[in-house]
Design an enzyme around this catalytic site. Sequence first.
Site, PDB file in Angstrom:
ATOM      1  N   CYS A   1       0.832  -1.198   0.000  1.00 47.79           N
ATOM      2  CA  CYS A   1       0.000   0.000   0.000  1.00 47.79           C
ATOM      3  C   CYS A   1       0.870   1.252   0.000  1.00 47.79           C
ATOM      4  O   CYS A   1       1.568   1.518  -0.960  1.00 47.79           O
ATOM      5  CB  CYS A   1      -0.992  -0.047   1.166  1.00 47.79           C
ATOM      6  SG  CYS A   1      -2.392   1.094   0.956  1.00 47.79           S
TER       7      CYS A   1
ATOM      8  N   HIS B   1      -3.424  -4.986   1.207  1.00 49.19           N
ATOM      9  CA  HIS B   1      -2.879  -5.330   2.517  1.00 49.19           C
ATOM     10  C   HIS B   1      -2.949  -6.845   2.757  1.00 49.19           C
ATOM     11  O   HIS B   1      -3.877  -7.319   3.426  1.00 49.19           O
ATOM     12  CB  HIS B   1      -3.653  -4.609   3.621  1.00 49.19           C
ATOM     13  CG  HIS B   1      -3.436  -3.139   3.681  1.00 49.19           C
ATOM     14  ND1 HIS B   1      -2.436  -2.564   4.443  1.00 49.19           N
ATOM     15  CD2 HIS B   1      -4.086  -2.120   3.083  1.00 49.19           C
ATOM     16  CE1 HIS B   1      -2.480  -1.258   4.310  1.00 49.19           C
ATOM     17  NE2 HIS B   1      -3.468  -0.958   3.495  1.00 49.19           N
TER      18      HIS B   1
ATOM     19  N   GLU C   1      -1.338  -8.554   4.826  1.00 45.04           N
ATOM     20  CA  GLU C   1      -1.150  -8.848   6.251  1.00 45.04           C
ATOM     21  C   GLU C   1      -2.459  -8.860   7.025  1.00 45.04           C
ATOM     22  O   GLU C   1      -2.506  -9.364   8.159  1.00 45.04           O
ATOM     23  CB  GLU C   1      -0.171  -7.839   6.862  1.00 45.04           C
ATOM     24  CG  GLU C   1      -0.733  -6.463   7.153  1.00 45.04           C
ATOM     25  CD  GLU C   1      -0.850  -5.552   5.941  1.00 45.04           C
ATOM     26  OE1 GLU C   1      -1.278  -4.399   6.110  1.00 45.04           O
ATOM     27  OE2 GLU C   1      -0.520  -5.997   4.819  1.00 45.04           O
TER      28      GLU C   1
END
Length: 208
Positions: A86, A180, A182
Amino acid sequence: MTLRAGVVAVQGDVAEHAAAIERAAAAHDRTIDVEEIRTAGAVPDCDVLALPGGESTTISRLLHDEGIAAEIEAHVAAGKPLFATCAGLIVAASDAGDDRVDELGLIDVTVERNAFGRQADSFEAPLDVQGLADDAPFPAVFIRAPAIDDASSAAVDVLATWDGRPVAVRDGPVVGTAFHPELTRDSRIHGLAFFENDDAVLPSAAAE
């Protein structure tokens, strides 16, 4: 031997990246220690490095103020893997499309900030990502996400697109995503970035 991973912790989903790296390492039968990096001096000891999202102008300023930017550049120059997500992608790009961002120039792309809308426009999309360990779509989470306007450099491989625009790329040892990874339990893209790059300068698992 045990690998050392660094998560640049000036902003963003630091704990989430650390957990994803640990899951990816376990899936690839690697032993890894993860360190949060806020000041200069730690990056040179890292085998792999994550640059999380946040606010790109703030991240850029802090990286340079703390002396971390030059260490990240040297890390990539040595062929070691970097994963930028990002706003991390924006900072790592060669052209952030914003004069307030002092880019690292590690991914030869031009990006557009907030290309998919503001916070209220966040969404999840199933992406087909080139190079993943299996063919299942990746559940990508887009939050104030950038997009890549120009990935025409011969050095850049486009790994995934959404709505006709590149959202995941590789440039040598650097992988960048507009989303994202994660924020999901799926660690395959962390595995792709850190443990499946034949060109990465990593200790061999056979040496452990």
